[in-house]
Every structure is written in C-alpha cells, then in structure tokens.
Enzyme design. Structure first.
Site, PDB file in Angstrom:
ATOM      1  N   SER A  40       8.978  -6.090  -5.342  1.00 26.98           N
ATOM      2  CA  SER A  40       7.963  -6.147  -5.861  1.00 26.98           C
ATOM      3  C   SER A  40       8.028  -5.945  -7.359  1.00 26.98           C
ATOM      4  O   SER A  40       6.651  -4.508  -7.220  1.00 26.98           O
ATOM      5  CB  SER A  40       6.243  -5.797  -4.990  1.00 26.98           C
ATOM      6  OG  SER A  40       6.500  -4.928  -4.387  1.00 26.98           O
ATOM      7  N   HIS A 153       7.615  -9.159   0.515  1.00 24.27           N
ATOM      8  CA  HIS A 153       8.791  -8.640   2.087  1.00 24.27           C
ATOM      9  C   HIS A 153       8.533  -8.835   3.478  1.00 24.27           C
ATOM     10  O   HIS A 153       8.766  -8.630   4.171  1.00 24.27           O
ATOM     11  CB  HIS A 153       8.097  -6.577   2.204  1.00 24.27           C
ATOM     12  CG  HIS A 153       7.959  -6.226   1.138  1.00 24.27           C
ATOM     13  ND1 HIS A 153       7.199  -4.661   0.976  1.00 24.27           N
ATOM     14  CD2 HIS A 153       8.319  -5.811   0.077  1.00 24.27           C
ATOM     15  CE1 HIS A 153       7.870  -3.395  -0.599  1.00 24.27           C
ATOM     16  NE2 HIS A 153       8.323  -4.565  -0.834  1.00 24.27           N
ATOM     17  N   GLN A 161       0.559  -7.279   1.216  1.00 26.47           N
ATOM     18  CA  GLN A 161       2.300  -6.497   1.665  1.00 26.47           C
ATOM     19  C   GLN A 161       2.300  -5.364   2.207  1.00 26.47           C
ATOM     20  O   GLN A 161       2.865  -5.843   3.179  1.00 26.47           O
ATOM     21  CB  GLN A 161       2.840  -5.784  -0.123  1.00 26.47           C
ATOM     22  CG  GLN A 161       4.028  -5.825  -0.403  1.00 26.47           C
ATOM     23  CD  GLN A 161       4.512  -5.403  -1.365  1.00 26.47           C
ATOM     24  OE1 GLN A 161       4.641  -6.309  -1.968  1.00 26.47           O
ATOM     25  NE2 GLN A 161       4.732  -4.049  -1.604  1.00 26.47           N
ATOM     26  N   GLU A 162       1.822  -4.761   2.408  1.00 27.88           N
ATOM     27  CA  GLU A 162       1.760  -4.002   3.581  1.00 27.88           C
ATOM     28  C   GLU A 162       0.729  -3.577   3.810  1.00 27.88           C
ATOM     29  O   GLU A 162      -0.799  -3.427   2.996  1.00 27.88           O
ATOM     30  CB  GLU A 162       2.131  -2.700   2.568  1.00 27.88           C
ATOM     31  CG  GLU A 162       3.264  -3.239   2.143  1.00 27.88           C
ATOM     32  CD  GLU A 162       3.718  -1.401   0.756  1.00 27.88           C
ATOM     33  OE1 GLU A 162       3.281  -0.531   1.011  1.00 27.88           O
ATOM     34  OE2 GLU A 162       4.387  -1.517   0.122  1.00 27.88           O
ATOM     35  N   GLU A 203      10.494  -2.571   4.812  1.00 25.91           N
ATOM     36  CA  GLU A 203      10.435  -1.322   5.535  1.00 25.91           C
ATOM     37  C   GLU A 203      10.360  -0.740   6.584  1.00 25.91           C
ATOM     38  O   GLU A 203       9.555   0.145   6.654  1.00 25.91           O
ATOM     39  CB  GLU A 203       9.394  -1.117   4.050  1.00 25.91           C
ATOM     40  CG  GLU A 203       8.868  -1.291   2.595  1.00 25.91           C
ATOM     41  CD  GLU A 203       7.976  -1.196   1.796  1.00 25.91           C
ATOM     42  OE1 GLU A 203       7.062  -0.408   2.306  1.00 25.91           O
ATOM     43  OE2 GLU A 203       8.711  -0.898   0.678  1.00 25.91           O
ATOM     44  N   ASP A 238      -1.916  -2.085   0.229  1.00 28.59           N
ATOM     45  CA  ASP A 238      -1.156  -2.510  -0.687  1.00 28.59           C
ATOM     46  C   ASP A 238      -1.130  -3.993  -0.612  1.00 28.59           C
ATOM     47  O   ASP A 238      -0.462  -3.986  -0.167  1.00 28.59           O
ATOM     48  CB  ASP A 238       0.350  -1.760  -0.842  1.00 28.59           C
ATOM     49  CG  ASP A 238       1.205  -2.151  -2.182  1.00 28.59           C
ATOM     50  OD1 ASP A 238       0.149  -2.539  -2.893  1.00 28.59           O
ATOM     51  OD2 ASP A 238       2.229  -1.473  -2.319  1.00 28.59           O
ATOM     52  N   GLU A 281      -4.013  -0.314  -2.108  1.00 27.53           N
ATOM     53  CA  GLU A 281      -2.872  -0.037  -3.563  1.00 27.53           C
ATOM     54  C   GLU A 281      -2.163  -1.804  -4.388  1.00 27.53           C
ATOM     55  O   GLU A 281      -3.201  -2.392  -3.724  1.00 27.53           O
ATOM     56  CB  GLU A 281      -1.737   0.570  -3.325  1.00 27.53           C
ATOM     57  CG  GLU A 281      -0.391   0.958  -4.010  1.00 27.53           C
ATOM     58  CD  GLU A 281       0.230   1.356  -3.367  1.00 27.53           C
ATOM     59  OE1 GLU A 281       1.001   1.993  -2.313  1.00 27.53           O
ATOM     60  OE2 GLU A 281       1.780   0.477  -3.581  1.00 27.53           O
ATOM     61  N   ASP A 308       0.109   1.546  -8.571  1.00 26.79           N
ATOM     62  CA  ASP A 308       1.482   1.925  -8.251  1.00 26.79           C
ATOM     63  C   ASP A 308       2.015   0.784  -9.633  1.00 26.79           C
ATOM     64  O   ASP A 308       2.340   1.213 -10.508  1.00 26.79           O
ATOM     65  CB  ASP A 308       1.545   1.118  -7.348  1.00 26.79           C
ATOM     66  CG  ASP A 308       3.252   0.787  -7.010  1.00 26.79           C
ATOM     67  OD1 ASP A 308       4.439   1.218  -8.138  1.00 26.79           O
ATOM     68  OD2 ASP A 308       3.465  -0.307  -6.379  1.00 26.79           O
ATOM     69  N   LYS A 333       6.522   6.532  -8.182  1.00 21.92           N
ATOM     70  CA  LYS A 333       8.162   5.867  -8.009  1.00 21.92           C
ATOM     71  C   LYS A 333       9.578   6.474  -9.170  1.00 21.92           C
ATOM     72  O   LYS A 333       8.998   6.240 -10.511  1.00 21.92           O
ATOM     73  CB  LYS A 333       8.174   4.566  -7.690  1.00 21.92           C
ATOM     74  CG  LYS A 333       7.374   4.484  -6.346  1.00 21.92           C
ATOM     75  CD  LYS A 333       7.264   2.304  -6.597  1.00 21.92           C
ATOM     76  CE  LYS A 333       6.391   1.814  -5.391  1.00 21.92           C
ATOM     77  NZ  LYS A 333       6.134   1.049  -5.653  1.00 21.92           N
ATOM     78  N   HIS A 361       8.457   5.349  -1.552  1.00 22.54           N
ATOM     79  CA  HIS A 361      10.039   4.762  -1.506  1.00 22.54           C
ATOM     80  C   HIS A 361      10.231   3.860  -2.417  1.00 22.54           C
ATOM     81  O   HIS A 361       8.117   3.321  -2.733  1.00 22.54           O
ATOM     82  CB  HIS A 361      10.342   4.728   0.127  1.00 22.54           C
ATOM     83  CG  HIS A 361       9.784   3.558   0.687  1.00 22.54           C
ATOM     84  ND1 HIS A 361       9.898   2.918   1.687  1.00 22.54           N
ATOM     85  CD2 HIS A 361       8.146   3.290   0.011  1.00 22.54           C
ATOM     86  CE1 HIS A 361       9.133   2.738   2.395  1.00 22.54           C
ATOM     87  NE2 HIS A 361       7.906   2.673   0.768  1.00 22.54           N
ATOM     88  N   ARG A 362      11.076   3.142  -2.455  1.00 28.11           N
ATOM     89  CA  ARG A 362      10.470   1.907  -2.175  1.00 28.11           C
ATOM     90  C   ARG A 362      11.582   0.901  -1.872  1.00 28.11           C
ATOM     91  O   ARG A 362      12.095   1.114  -0.108  1.00 28.11           O
ATOM     92  CB  ARG A 362      12.385   1.210  -3.830  1.00 28.11           C
ATOM     93  CG  ARG A 362      11.188   2.187  -5.817  1.00 28.11           C
ATOM     94  CD  ARG A 362      10.740   1.744  -5.590  1.00 28.11           C
ATOM     95  NE  ARG A 362       9.670   0.408  -5.937  1.00 28.11           N
ATOM     96  CZ  ARG A 362       9.483  -0.232  -7.127  1.00 28.11           C
ATOM     97  NH1 ARG A 362      10.095   0.530  -8.545  1.00 28.11           N
ATOM     98  NH2 ARG A 362       9.255  -1.002  -7.284  1.00 28.11           N
ATOM     99  N   SER A 363      11.553  -0.608  -1.591  1.00 26.24           N
ATOM    100  CA  SER A 363      11.387  -1.649  -0.630  1.00 26.24           C
ATOM    101  C   SER A 363      12.541  -1.280  -0.142  1.00 26.24           C
ATOM    102  O   SER A 363      14.030  -1.477   0.415  1.00 26.24           O
ATOM    103  CB  SER A 363      10.672  -2.821  -0.756  1.00 26.24           C
ATOM    104  OG  SER A 363      11.372  -3.063  -1.884  1.00 26.24           O
ATOM    105  N   LYS A 384       4.555   7.927   1.464  1.00 31.59           N
ATOM    106  CA  LYS A 384       4.762   6.219   1.686  1.00 31.59           C
ATOM    107  C   LYS A 384       5.750   6.417   1.957  1.00 31.59           C
ATOM    108  O   LYS A 384       6.502   5.923   0.378  1.00 31.59           O
ATOM    109  CB  LYS A 384       3.881   5.219   0.868  1.00 31.59           C
ATOM    110  CG  LYS A 384       3.869   4.495   0.619  1.00 31.59           C
ATOM    111  CD  LYS A 384       3.198   2.914  -0.327  1.00 31.59           C
ATOM    112  CE  LYS A 384       4.223   1.876  -0.509  1.00 31.59           C
ATOM    113  NZ  LYS A 384       3.489   0.774  -1.147  1.00 31.59           N
TER     114      LYS A 384
HETATM  115  P1  PGA Z   1       8.183  -2.159  -3.907  1.00 32.55           P
HETATM  116  O1  PGA Z   1       7.368  -2.078  -3.057  1.00 32.55           O
HETATM  117  O2  PGA Z   1       9.630  -0.712  -3.428  1.00 32.55           O
HETATM  118  O3  PGA Z   1       8.991  -3.361  -3.250  1.00 32.55           O
HETATM  119  O4  PGA Z   1       8.270  -2.487  -5.479  1.00 32.55           O
HETATM  120  C1  PGA Z   1       6.446  -1.329  -2.692  1.00 32.55           C
HETATM  121  C2  PGA Z   1       5.509  -1.004  -3.593  1.00 32.55           C
HETATM  122  O5  PGA Z   1       4.496  -2.123  -4.476  1.00 32.55           O
HETATM  123  O6  PGA Z   1       4.408  -0.064  -3.069  1.00 32.55           O
HETATM  124 ZN    ZN Z   2       2.980  -0.594  -4.269  1.00 34.76          ZN
END
Ligand code: PGA
Ligand code: ZN
Length: 406
Positions: A40, A153, A161-162, A203, A238, A281, A308, A333, A361-363, A384
């Site tokens: 994302s 995800h 998403q999270e 994740e 998130d 987030e 983010d 990131k 991190h990233r996904s 995270k």
């Molecule tokens: P991404 O997701 O690494 O797929 O962008 C992580 C996030 O959105 O924080």
């Molecule tokens: Zn995010």
C-alpha cells in the site's frame, strides 16, 4: 575507503525480487543490506525501480537497479575521500539527480546507503545501533504489533489494514514482547475455536473473515483480556486511508460505505470513544492535508495521529505537516525516501517539532534487521514490525532482544 560496491537481486517475504547491496572497504570491513518493499505504497514515495519485463517475476525484477549499483554507484563511490554515510548519501543523491530517486531507484540507493552504514560500523567495530546513535542511543522501542490484518494486506472483509497492540504498561522491551506474543497466541486459539481461519497476512497478523472492523477490535480485546493484560495493552490502527480516497471523498472498499472527510473523522472519533485506541495511522488520505489538520485539532490531545503515506519520510512533506498542524507523529520507512541520512534528517525534524516517531518495516521485508538498530539509535520510542510470526518480522524483535542485553 570503499573498495567495491555490488548489488544482487534477492527475494523478499512475498517472493518478489528486491535489491541487496554489499559494500567492501579497503581494510576488509564489509556490510550487506537489503531494501524492503511496500504494497500500500504512498503516492509521494521515492521510486522503486522495477524492470517491467513480464517474462521475469511478472515484471517485478530488479536487474536494472542492480545494474545501477554495479555500473554507476560503485565507480562513483570507489574514490570517495571522507567515508561517512552522509558523504555516501550525498553522492547517491547527486548521481541520481531526480527529486524522487527515479533514475537509480530508491531500492538501489537505499540498499547501498544501509550497507555502507554497516561497513563503516564494522570498520569501527561497533554494533550498528551504537555507530548510528552514539552514546545517546538508549531507548528500546515499544512494539506496535500488528496481530490482525485487513485492507490490501488480506483477502477478508475488513477495511482497516492493521490492528496492532502496544504493551504500554510493560516494564521493559522483553516483557512487552512476551505479552504481545501471548496475546497473539490467545487470539489464534480464540479464532480457531470460533471456526475462523488462522491463516496470516503479509505482516504475520491473522486475517480471519470477520464481518466488520469493530468485530476485529472486539476479538483482539477479548484476547487481551483472556491473556490477562486488560488495561496494560492499548490498541493502535493503521487505516491506510489513502487506499480509501476516491474523487474527493472516501469509500471503504469492503464495507462499501462512503464518507466525506468530516464524516470519516466522526467515524474515528466514535471508534476512539468506544475502544482503548491510542494511535491511528493514515486515518485520512495522503492529499487531504486540511482534513488532517481538522482531525488533529479535534483528537490530537487524546490520540497519536500518524502520517505514513502523508509524510513518506520526506522532510518537505513533514515540514508542510508541521506548518499546518497535520498529525502529531511520523511513520519512518527508509525506502520511502531512499537514503539513511535523509531518514535521519526527517526523524530529527519530527523530534524538534514534538512529533512522535515510529520506525517501521514494509509489508514486503527481508531478513535484514536494520530497522531494529535504527529504532534504538534514534530513541524512536516505537517500532512497527509485524506479528510474532514470519521470520522476517521476528528477526527484528530478536535483534531488539539482543540489543536489550548489550
Ligand atoms: P506497506 O504497508 O509496507 O504495504 O506500505 C505498511 C503500512 O502501510 O504501514
Ligand atoms: Zn501505513
């Protein structure tokens, strides 16, 4: 001095190619690092260079980025006189010459930048976090641990998403990590008992087919209670709200509801009123600065509001956020900006202006644990890095455990 830099195409946790770089110094010191990759991704992120050759990895190959390391970056760095990460990054930025690393690829520049940091730390015989942070590095981050996945995800009915847990009441990192792992396992057993899938998302969080975002929160709170940590563990979300933006309004893709910016802020306010949520987030889209300002004004005292996709670890976008009082925290990131120095600058700018920092991190990840050292080096306060499941996530927690014992 740098003797040689070389790149290679390796795989990330989704089985997609990513870039690895190794830097070798003339004294024999070496450093290797790999770039992660998002799903994302924010619109304003630095460019991840992909080959686009459909015959290899569905177009996702990174041979061009690797070639850029071997044929352009390596020769440019070999004669560098003062060997600091900042000097290396300056050369990378200049050699790239674009505003968003489109020429060399941020996946190429980042791998080299991080590998250089490792090589120089090895040269000084210092642990990475100590080399990066000096004597000031002392704080282990609180995990913001993703244990339930939705959005892009996961293939379920959840829009957010999270869903993350934060062991804010724990004495230390090791204890907090244990609480989170226990809650994760309790949640798994609970979902299984109710006949839900315990398959995991990118994740490592569970991705059950629940009916709504609220049901996901209820399941997590119930697991927190069963595990015995009620009140001592808080929730973080998130939303990845940029994924919801559509023609100036928002559409939650799975539940299908449409919201104006104001209605979406009302939705968050209601959720925060009902549940022990301490951080959200990307509650809004990456282009909706005015709504971020409004939400921060309304909820900023009660809640961490994290940019983010909004800030993309980019000083200019963060500066705009600071001026417009949009959000009160930044997700960090490395590959959103493409060099270590620019990342450190963004963190410094955030801290100077009272914004909280969360290293992330990233996904799509690799076994590289750089972000664990980075979080400690800058005393970020929060990290995270996914569920206590899938080794590319667990590797970061294990690195933090080891750092905590140094
Ligand atoms: P991404 O997701 O690494 O797929 O962008 C992580 C996030 O959105 O924080
Ligand atoms: Zn995010």
């Amino acid at each position: 001095k740098i003797q040689k830099v070389y790149g290679s195409e390796i795989l990330d946790s989704r089985g997609n190619p990513t870039v690895s770089a190794t830097v070798q110094l003339t004294d024999g010191s070496m450093g290797t690092a790999a770039s992660p990759s998002g799903a994302s991704t924010g619109k304003f992120e630095a460019v991840e260079l992909r080959d686009g050759d459909e015959r290899r990895y569905g177009g996702k190959g990174v041979l061009k980025a690797v070639q850029n390391i071997n044929e352009m970056i390596s020769p440019a760095l070999e004669n560098l006189h003062s060997l600091t990460v900042r000097e290396v990054d300056k050369v990378l930025i200049k050699l790239d010459g674009s505003p968003n690393k489109a020429h060399l690829g941020a996946n190429a520049t980042l791998a080299v930048s991080l590998a250089c940091a490792r090589a120089i730390a090895a040269h000084y015989r210092m642990p990475l976090y100590r080399f990066l942070g000096g004597a000031a590095a002392h704080e282990l981050p609180v995990p913001m641990m993703n244990i339930l996945n939705g959005g892009a995800h996961a293939g379920n009915n959840i829009d957010i998403q999270e869903f993350m847990i934060m062991p804010t009441g724990a004495e230390n990192f090791r204890e907090g990590l244990r609480w989170c792992a226990e809650i994760y396992h309790t949640l798994g057993r609970q979902l299984k008992k109710k006949g839900h899938s315990t398959a995991v998302g990118d994740e490592g969080g569970f991705a059950p087919n629940l009916a709504s975002d609220e049901e996901a929160i209820e399941e997590i709170l119930s697991a927190v209670e069963t595990a015995g940590y009620s009140g001592r563990v808080k929730l973080a979300l998130d939303a990845a709200g940029s994924e919801w933006a559509e023609n100036g309004e928002y559409r939650l893709p799975k539940r299908g509801t449409r919201f104006s910016s104001d209605e979406l802020i009302d939705f968050w306010e209601e959720l925060v009123r009902k549940y022990p949520i301490v951080s959200i987030e990307d509650p809004l889209g990456e282009e909706d600065f005015p709504a971020w300002t409004k939400m921060t004004e309304r909820l900023g005292d009660r809640l961490q509001i994290v940019g983010d996709d909004l800030f993309v670890t980019n000083m200019e976008r963060l500066q705009k956020g600071i001026e417009e009082k949009a959000g009160n925290a930044i997700l960090v990131k490395l590959n959103q900006i493409g060099t270590l120095s620019e990342t450190l600058d963004a963190i410094e700018l955030a801290k100077k202006n009272g914004y909280k920092t969360i290293v992330s991190h990233r996904s799509g990840e690799t076994e590289d644990t750089f972000i664990a050292d980075l979080a400690v080096a800058v005393n970020a306060g929060q990290i995270k890095t996914g569920a206590p499941c899938r080794t590319e996530r667990v590797a970061k927690y294990n690195r933090l455990l080891r750092i905590s014992e140094c």
